[in-house]
Structures are given as structure tokens and as C-alpha cells.
Motif scaffolding. Structure first.
Motif, PDB file in Angstrom:
ATOM      1  N   PRO A 145       0.796  -1.234   0.000  1.00 38.99           N
ATOM      2  CA  PRO A 145       0.000   0.000   0.000  1.00 38.99           C
ATOM      3  C   PRO A 145       0.825   1.279   0.000  1.00 38.99           C
ATOM      4  O   PRO A 145       0.403   2.286  -0.578  1.00 38.99           O
ATOM      5  CB  PRO A 145      -0.828  -0.122   1.294  1.00 38.99           C
ATOM      6  CG  PRO A 145      -0.971  -1.590   1.507  1.00 38.99           C
ATOM      7  CD  PRO A 145       0.348  -2.158   1.075  1.00 38.99           C
ATOM      8  N   ILE A 146       2.015   1.278   0.628  1.00 38.66           N
ATOM      9  CA  ILE A 146       2.822   2.496   0.631  1.00 38.66           C
ATOM     10  C   ILE A 146       3.415   2.744  -0.751  1.00 38.66           C
ATOM     11  O   ILE A 146       3.629   3.885  -1.154  1.00 38.66           O
ATOM     12  CB  ILE A 146       3.920   2.447   1.727  1.00 38.66           C
ATOM     13  CG1 ILE A 146       4.572   3.818   1.918  1.00 38.66           C
ATOM     14  CG2 ILE A 146       4.953   1.405   1.423  1.00 38.66           C
ATOM     15  CD1 ILE A 146       3.638   4.875   2.415  1.00 38.66           C
ATOM     16  N   THR A 147       3.656   1.656  -1.516  1.00 42.52           N
ATOM     17  CA  THR A 147       4.038   1.835  -2.920  1.00 42.52           C
ATOM     18  C   THR A 147       2.887   2.465  -3.688  1.00 42.52           C
ATOM     19  O   THR A 147       3.086   3.375  -4.502  1.00 42.52           O
ATOM     20  CB  THR A 147       4.434   0.491  -3.556  1.00 42.52           C
ATOM     21  OG1 THR A 147       5.655   0.030  -2.972  1.00 42.52           O
ATOM     22  CG2 THR A 147       4.625   0.625  -5.065  1.00 42.52           C
ATOM     23  N   SER A 148       1.672   1.980  -3.418  1.00 48.51           N
ATOM     24  CA  SER A 148       0.480   2.556  -4.063  1.00 48.51           C
ATOM     25  C   SER A 148       0.373   4.044  -3.777  1.00 48.51           C
ATOM     26  O   SER A 148       0.161   4.858  -4.686  1.00 48.51           O
ATOM     27  CB  SER A 148      -0.776   1.833  -3.582  1.00 48.51           C
ATOM     28  OG  SER A 148      -0.784   0.486  -3.961  1.00 48.51           O
ATOM     29  N   LEU A 149       0.505   4.404  -2.513  1.00 51.35           N
ATOM     30  CA  LEU A 149       0.385   5.807  -2.121  1.00 51.35           C
ATOM     31  C   LEU A 149       1.469   6.648  -2.787  1.00 51.35           C
ATOM     32  O   LEU A 149       1.218   7.778  -3.225  1.00 51.35           O
ATOM     33  CB  LEU A 149       0.472   5.931  -0.595  1.00 51.35           C
ATOM     34  CG  LEU A 149       0.306   7.330  -0.011  1.00 51.35           C
ATOM     35  CD1 LEU A 149      -1.033   7.932  -0.413  1.00 51.35           C
ATOM     36  CD2 LEU A 149       0.420   7.280   1.508  1.00 51.35           C
ATOM     37  N   LYS A 155       2.063  10.638  -9.539  1.00 48.73           N
ATOM     38  CA  LYS A 155       1.185  11.017 -10.653  1.00 48.73           C
ATOM     39  C   LYS A 155       0.516  12.361 -10.385  1.00 48.73           C
ATOM     40  O   LYS A 155       0.425  13.207 -11.283  1.00 48.73           O
ATOM     41  CB  LYS A 155       0.137   9.924 -10.876  1.00 48.73           C
ATOM     42  CG  LYS A 155      -0.717  10.116 -12.127  1.00 48.73           C
ATOM     43  CD  LYS A 155      -1.633   8.922 -12.325  1.00 48.73           C
ATOM     44  CE  LYS A 155      -2.458   9.087 -13.606  1.00 48.73           C
ATOM     45  NZ  LYS A 155      -1.619   9.057 -14.829  1.00 48.73           N
ATOM     46  N   LYS A 156       0.070  12.549  -9.146  1.00 46.54           N
ATOM     47  CA  LYS A 156      -0.611  13.795  -8.773  1.00 46.54           C
ATOM     48  C   LYS A 156       0.316  14.996  -8.956  1.00 46.54           C
ATOM     49  O   LYS A 156      -0.109  16.077  -9.384  1.00 46.54           O
ATOM     50  CB  LYS A 156      -1.089  13.707  -7.320  1.00 46.54           C
ATOM     51  CG  LYS A 156      -1.891  14.914  -6.854  1.00 46.54           C
ATOM     52  CD  LYS A 156      -2.126  14.879  -5.351  1.00 46.54           C
ATOM     53  CE  LYS A 156      -2.854  13.626  -4.911  1.00 46.54           C
ATOM     54  NZ  LYS A 156      -3.125  13.629  -3.447  1.00 46.54           N
ATOM     55  N   ASN A 157       1.601  14.808  -8.639  1.00 47.97           N
ATOM     56  CA  ASN A 157       2.570  15.902  -8.705  1.00 47.97           C
ATOM     57  C   ASN A 157       3.368  15.914 -10.009  1.00 47.97           C
ATOM     58  O   ASN A 157       4.362  16.636 -10.119  1.00 47.97           O
ATOM     59  CB  ASN A 157       3.516  15.826  -7.505  1.00 47.97           C
ATOM     60  CG  ASN A 157       2.814  16.128  -6.193  1.00 47.97           C
ATOM     61  OD1 ASN A 157       2.517  17.275  -5.883  1.00 47.97           O
ATOM     62  ND2 ASN A 157       2.537  15.084  -5.420  1.00 47.97           N
ATOM     63  N   ASN A 158       2.926  15.083 -10.962  1.00 44.03           N
ATOM     64  CA  ASN A 158       3.520  15.061 -12.301  1.00 44.03           C
ATOM     65  C   ASN A 158       5.028  14.791 -12.264  1.00 44.03           C
ATOM     66  O   ASN A 158       5.805  15.408 -12.986  1.00 44.03           O
ATOM     67  CB  ASN A 158       3.240  16.381 -13.039  1.00 44.03           C
ATOM     68  CG  ASN A 158       3.395  16.239 -14.544  1.00 44.03           C
ATOM     69  OD1 ASN A 158       3.127  15.179 -15.106  1.00 44.03           O
ATOM     70  ND2 ASN A 158       3.825  17.310 -15.195  1.00 44.03           N
ATOM     71  N   GLU A 261      -8.039   0.230  -0.450  1.00 41.46           N
ATOM     72  CA  GLU A 261      -8.452   1.163  -1.502  1.00 41.46           C
ATOM     73  C   GLU A 261      -7.256   1.596  -2.342  1.00 41.46           C
ATOM     74  O   GLU A 261      -7.344   1.689  -3.571  1.00 41.46           O
ATOM     75  CB  GLU A 261      -9.129   2.384  -0.878  1.00 41.46           C
ATOM     76  CG  GLU A 261      -9.667   3.374  -1.899  1.00 41.46           C
ATOM     77  CD  GLU A 261     -10.370   4.549  -1.250  1.00 41.46           C
ATOM     78  OE1 GLU A 261     -10.616   5.545  -1.966  1.00 41.46           O
ATOM     79  OE2 GLU A 261     -10.654   4.492  -0.038  1.00 41.46           O
ATOM     80  N   TYR A 262      -6.118   1.858  -1.687  1.00 45.05           N
ATOM     81  CA  TYR A 262      -4.904   2.222  -2.416  1.00 45.05           C
ATOM     82  C   TYR A 262      -4.472   1.091  -3.354  1.00 45.05           C
ATOM     83  O   TYR A 262      -4.104   1.332  -4.506  1.00 45.05           O
ATOM     84  CB  TYR A 262      -3.764   2.545  -1.447  1.00 45.05           C
ATOM     85  CG  TYR A 262      -3.942   3.827  -0.677  1.00 45.05           C
ATOM     86  CD1 TYR A 262      -4.407   4.982  -1.297  1.00 45.05           C
ATOM     87  CD2 TYR A 262      -3.624   3.898   0.681  1.00 45.05           C
ATOM     88  CE1 TYR A 262      -4.571   6.169  -0.592  1.00 45.05           C
ATOM     89  CE2 TYR A 262      -3.782   5.069   1.406  1.00 45.05           C
ATOM     90  CZ  TYR A 262      -4.253   6.202   0.766  1.00 45.05           C
ATOM     91  OH  TYR A 262      -4.411   7.369   1.473  1.00 45.05           O
ATOM     92  N   LEU A 263      -4.503  -0.135  -2.840  1.00 41.40           N
ATOM     93  CA  LEU A 263      -4.108  -1.280  -3.662  1.00 41.40           C
ATOM     94  C   LEU A 263      -5.023  -1.423  -4.869  1.00 41.40           C
ATOM     95  O   LEU A 263      -4.563  -1.662  -5.995  1.00 41.40           O
ATOM     96  CB  LEU A 263      -4.126  -2.564  -2.826  1.00 41.40           C
ATOM     97  CG  LEU A 263      -3.076  -2.685  -1.715  1.00 41.40           C
ATOM     98  CD1 LEU A 263      -3.296  -3.972  -0.921  1.00 41.40           C
ATOM     99  CD2 LEU A 263      -1.667  -2.649  -2.283  1.00 41.40           C
TER     100      LEU A 263
END
Length: 363
Positions: A145-149, A155-158, A261-263
Motif C-alpha cells: 500500500p505504501i508503494t500505491s500511495l 502522478k498527482k505531482n507530475n 483502496e490504495y491497492l
């Protein structure tokens, strides 16, 4: 819980051991799936106080140990690429592949760095815009999950120069493969507390419903383990095939909904190869189409055939619980923590490392 001492009370431990002696006299094979359980069982001398009829089998509960050599060689190839920085947890540094190890590559001058979280790679990527950062994502549902986060944040920060070499594994499918193995004759499982904290109890219900095999999740302190064994041996003796939770202070029935949810957001479930065991259906994770641009092996166009194993190394049989490390001809002779031949000797959760450090016959 206020203090760890509450779970290390010697008088109560003696009572739990006495109860175990009174439950059953028949031979019982119990597999602990988690490498942290294996280490704790040795560290606290639990094997030494159990009734002789209770046989503990150490399973493939170490993600570093079950990572194939082919993955190690792929990331060694990656680290030799121009302008690449490899970021990894420390326990991956000395895992041997056919092409050497990351530790040796670092000694040769390649840029290999130890991090404590994949989130550290976000900072590393921003501080090294001309470099490509590759994080080695090796772990079970506990750490995935921490990899997911991290990839969500990238992606969010481009962030365009961060990639992940994923070798994440899913635990229940390997347990199904093991319970089907008639040579092992497993009567019950101690379930991995860390993994259960993420995925909950439901994914293990197949053990009860399909294979008439009980299982108990428990923690990692001496009383946790002894209480879990009491509950499990009692279930086995009564032919009660339930899945029970003896780690309720941490594990909830539904697991951790945020982590799940992250996974779900980032990964697809795929078939995956386990060192010395083979390819297990539905036991791996890879980035879905939304995040596949962060897949390091795809980005660099690295393809490899699955292979693993070193001549004479018995990691595969040890990971399946079919032999003990002391049965391996390399153990303590040619294979040591300082000079590991197989992955089971490298990780702090590896069965060979546990035997090397704690087993009385190896002192």
C-alpha cells in the motif's frame, strides 16, 4: 496494551504451555506463514517448550526470500543503466542473483541507495531531475500500500523520473498451494499478523470451507504466539475448521479499508513466480493501465524469463517447509549471513537466518 511486558509474562506463558500439553497427544503439523513469527518463535525459545507432538513448520513468509533470482538480475541490469539511481530497502542489498548483488554493484561505483520508505523517492526524484529513480517494490500486502500511495503522489505531482520495479506478492494463493501439497500434511496455519492487518480475515475463508483446515491469526509477542497455538491446536483437536482472530488489538475482520483502496486504485492481480516454488495463479501485483507508465521494467524495456536457484542451495524446499535449513548441505558451511548463497539467509525474516542465529545445534 500499555507495555510489551504484558505479553511477555513468564508465569502466564508457563500456564499456556501446560494447557498445550493437555489438549492433544497426536502429531500436529502447524505452519507459521510469517517470517516475523519464525524469528519470534526462535528468539523466545518457543520451539523448546512445546510438546513433542506439535511440529512447527516455517513457511514462505519472507518477501525477500521468495523473490526470484531473475528479478534480482533484472534490477542489477537496471542499476548499470546511465543516469539511474536504484532505491531499495536494506534487506535487498545482499540478495544474490546470477549477476551478483546490489551490494557488489554499489561497491563497483553504481548508484544504489538505501531508503526507509518509497515516499523518500519522491524527494530523491525532485532533487535529481536529470536522474531516473527506480524503487524496488518487494513485499506482501503489508508494504504494497505504501508503494500505491507513493505512485499516486507521483502522478498527482507530475513526477516523471520515478519508476518502480515491482515484485509484490499476495499471501493467500501461496497458502492454497501449500495446503494442497500432500507431502506437507498441514493441519493448521498461524496466519501472518501484519498481512491480516491489511487484508483482514475473509481472504482465508477458503482454508476452512474448501480444505477443512483451521487457521488463527496472532501477534508476535511470546504470549500472542502461545495463545494462538492453544487456540489452533484446540480447533484441530476438535476438527473445528474455523478461521479465528487472536490479534484483535491490531487485526480487524475487514482489514484496513484505506490500504485496500490504495491497492485497488493502482494494482491489477496477476500470476507471479515464487522462488523455489514456481508460478502461482493470482499471487502477484502489477500496475494497472492508469499507472503502468511508472513500471520500471516496461519503461526500460527489460524482459526476462523466470529462473531462480543456486547450485546446491535448498531455498525452494526450505520455503515450502519440506526440509529444515540444517538439511541443506551449504548451511553454515558455504552459506552464511556474511556470504549468502540463497535469499533465505539474507533477510532478517529468512528461515535460514533464523536457524543460523538461534538454532541450538548450530551454535
Amino acid at each position: 496494551m500499555k507495555f510489551a511486558d504484558e505479553f511477555r509474562n513468564s508465569e502466564y506463558a508457563k500456564k499456556l504451555v501446560k494447557k498445550l500439553n493437555n489438549i492433544s497427544s497426536k502429531r500436529i503439523n502447524i505452519m507459521e506463514v510469517c517470517g516475523t513469527h519464525t524469528m519470534a518463535i526462535f528468539r523466545y525459545g518457543i520451539r523448546d517448550v512445546l510438546p513433542l507432538n506439535i511440529n512447527l513448520i516455517s513457511g514462505p513468509g519472507c518477501p525477500v526470500c521468495v523473490t526470484p533470482q531473475s528479478y534480482i538480475d533484472a534490477v542489477i541490469t537496471l542499476c548499470t543503466k546511465e543516469d539511474v539511481i536504484i532505491a531499495t530497502f536494506g534487506d535487498m542489498m545482499r540478495v544474490p542473483g546470477k549477476k551478483g548483488s546490489l551490494s557488489k554493484k554499489k561497491e563497483e561505483g553504481f548508484d544504489v541507495r538505501i531508503v526507509y520508505s518509497p515516499m523518500d523517492c519522491l524527494v530523491m526524484a525532485s532533487q535529481n531531475p536529470s536522474k531516473k529513480i527506480v524503487f524496488l517494490s518487494v513485499g506482501f500486502e503489508t508494504t504494497a500500500p505504501i508503494t500505491s500511495l507513493t505512485v499516486i503522489e507521483a502522478k498527482k505531482n507530475n513526477i516523471k523520473n520515478l519508476f518502480f520495479a515491482t515484485a509484490n506478492k499476495i499471501v493467500p494463493p501461496i497458502m492454497e498451494a501449500l495446503v494442497q501439497d500432500k507431502d506437507l500434511n498441514i493441519d493448521g496455519f498461524l496466519l501472518p499478523g501484519h498481512v491480516c492487518a491489511i487484508i483482514g480475515m475473509k481472504p482465508y475463508e477458503f482454508l476452512s470451507g474448501k480444505y477443512n483446515t483451521p487457521a488463527v491469526v496472532t501477534g508476535f509477542e511470546p504470549l500472542d504466539i502461545l495463545q494462538g497455538l492453544n487456540t489452533l491446536v484446540n480447533l484441530i483437536s476438535k476438527k473445528d475448521y474455523r478461521i479465528m482472530n487472536e490479534y484483535k488489538r491490531i487485526v480487524k475482520t475487514g482489514g484496513n479499508p484505506y490500504a485496500l483502496e490504495y491497492l485497488s486504485e493502482t494494482f491489477n492481480i496477476v500470476d507471479s513466480s515464487w522462488r523455489g516454488i514456481g508460478r502461482i495463479s493470482g499471487s502477484g501485483m502489477e500496475f494497472n493501465s492508469k499507472y503502468e507508465g511508472y513500471d520500471a521494467l516496461k519503461h526500460f524495456g527489460i524482459e526476462y524469463e523466470d529462473y531462480d536457484g543456486s547450485p546446491g542451495c535448498k531455498c525452494g524446499e526450505i520455503l515450502k517447509g519440506k526440509i529444515k535449513p540444517t538439511d541443506c548441505p551449504l548451511f553454515k558451511k558455504h552459506c552464511t549471513p556474511e556470504n549468502p548463497v540463497g535469499s533465505c539467509m539474507v533477510s532478517s525474516e529468512g528461515t535460514c537466518a533464523a536457524y543460523y542465529r538461534y538454532h541450538k545445534d548450530t551454535m
